[in-house]
Design an enzyme around this catalytic site. Structure first.
Site, short mmCIF file in Angstrom:
data_model
loop_
_atom_site.label_atom_id
_atom_site.label_comp_id
_atom_site.label_asym_id
_atom_site.label_seq_id
_atom_site.Cartn_x
_atom_site.Cartn_y
_atom_site.Cartn_z
N CYS A 113 -19.82 -0.80 12.62
CA CYS A 113 -18.18 0.10 11.95
C CYS A 113 -18.70 1.18 12.08
O CYS A 113 -17.94 2.37 12.59
CB CYS A 113 -18.04 -0.78 10.86
SG CYS A 113 -18.95 -0.15 9.04
N CYS B 176 -16.10 -5.49 13.64
CA CYS B 176 -17.35 -6.21 11.94
C CYS B 176 -17.77 -7.52 12.38
O CYS B 176 -16.97 -8.53 13.00
CB CYS B 176 -16.23 -6.70 11.14
SG CYS B 176 -16.97 -7.29 9.59
N ASP C 151 0.81 -1.29 -0.17
CA ASP C 151 0.04 -0.17 -0.29
C ASP C 151 0.89 1.20 -0.20
O ASP C 151 -0.31 1.93 0.23
CB ASP C 151 -1.10 0.15 1.40
CG ASP C 151 -0.55 0.12 2.49
OD1 ASP C 151 1.14 -0.43 2.07
OD2 ASP C 151 -1.18 0.37 3.43
#
Length: 383
Positions: A199, A253, A139
């Site tokens: 979330c 989650c 990333d």
């Protein structure tokens, strides 16, 4: 000289075996143009300034939005995922206010190095097998990994904007291998969030303007890692003891019930990073900081920004034994540290003690931003 190309289906199976042998939990295939809505979503995000001070996102927008702008020869993209699910719920540490909460992903080695090494291992074998060119990306490169991973079928982008997998939940490291070989793509995954808002509702700073949208300027991960200046006052109390990143939206989650634990993936957290004492972290000078966080992604932000975060946590702690350390840091060489120390002391000291300290230190403070911290803190403490 290139070798004969491997048969497509055998090549897919070969890549899958090599990926799992390298420690990846998921592997799937997609094409460079498989996320057609991603460029428009990125443009909207940038136009609204939701990237904050991350100017590199705007500077690399063209390459980030279109994989072929990054490498024109790419024909297929291999998306890989590695689960880093924690062995225990990371949220209870938020109640231990004299301790620090460090994001789960940062409790081990720097994952950029970990993932990149394994990607190179798989990519090298792909190149040798297929006789084609490859490039690997983690990333730190301008690749929109989450939309590509969703297009490849690894999961879907949840309402918290992170990738969610039915098999592995929200705890996923992603990496990609671009290649010139043509590989049949997998089908995209469908969205399984349904009516769940867990979330969104747990976010302490309300960083989600709407489902599937993130305003990084309000995100604690951005504030503690990417943001270089003083933490905006409106978010300081809401940060609690989160000193590097924030796991709240990931941890709640419901799909995490299927995730493997980090110990199974051999990514165990360092014990001394699970809930370190704020007192110990406040004592770190630059040399000690670099030694303590050697090999950790935390090292990337530098000692001053890190101690800034710890001082905000100290101010939220009600731990009066931290006062001497905060007073020492109010004389630190770094204005960023001194300013955060002023705020912490305004929360820990009684009004008379804070006023007496301000009378001693404010007259010798030469930095305008730190002087403004003293002024604001005195107004609030003595109001």
């Amino acid at each position: 000289m290139r070798t004969a190309r491997a048969e497509p289906e055998r090549l897919r199976a070969f890549i899958g075996r090599e990926a799992r042998a390298a420690g990846f939990d998921m592997v799937a295939f997609t094409t460079p143009d498989a996320a057609p809505s991603a460029p428009a979503r990125l443009a909207e995000f940038l136009s609204e300034g939701r990237h904050g001070s991350m100017e590199w996102m705007a500077e690399t927008a063209m390459r980030r939005a279109r994989p072929r702008a990054l490498w024109p020869d790419v024909r297929s993209i291999v998306m890989l995922g590695m689960n880093y699910g924690p062995e225990e719920d990371p949220l209870p540490v938020l109640e231990q206010r004299d301790r620090a909460a460090i994001s789960v992903y940062a409790r081990n080695r720097d994952y950029h190095d970990l993932i990149k090494g394994r990607l190179k291992q798989v990519a090298g074998k792909l190149a040798a097998k297929a006789g084609e060119d490859v490039k690997v990306f983690v990333d730190t490169a301008p690749v929109m990994e989450k939309p590509l991973a969703a297009a490849a079928g690894l999961g879907w982008q949840g309402k918290h904007t992170n990738l969610v997998s039915r098999e592995l939940g929200s705890w996923l490291f992603l990496g990609s291998i671009f290649t010139t070989v043509e590989i049949a793509p997998d089908r995209p995954e469908t969205d399984h969030c349904g009516s769940c808002r867990a979330c969104l509702d747990i976010c302490p700073t309300e960083a989600f303007p709407a489902p599937y949208q993130l305003d990084a300027r309000r995100c604690i991960s951005y504030l503690t890692i990417e943001h270089k200046g003083p933490i905006p006052h409106e978010f300081r109390a809401k940060m609690g003891n989160r000193i590097y990143g924030c796991d709240d939206c990931l941890a709640v989650c419901p799909w995490n019930k299927f995730a493997r634990t980090a110990s199974e993936a051999k990514l165990q957290a360092r014990e001394d990073l699970k809930a370190p004492a704020l007192a110990d972290l406040l004592d770190l000078d630059d040399r000690a900081f670099r030694a303590f966080f050697s090999g950790s992604p935390v090292k990337r932000i530098g000692r001053d920004r890190f101690v800034r975060n710890v001082l905000i946590a100290a101010g939220n702690s009600d731990a009066r034994d931290l006062i001497p350390r905060c007073e020492r840091l109010a004389r630190d060489e770094a204005p960023l540290v001194r300013g955060a120390a002023v705020w912490a002391l305004s929360r820990l000291l009684d009004p008379a003690a804070f006023d007496a300290l301000a009378r001693r230190l404010r007259p010798i403070e030469g930095d305008p931003e730190v002087q403004a911290e003293w002024d604001r803190a005195e107004q609030e403490v003595l109001a």
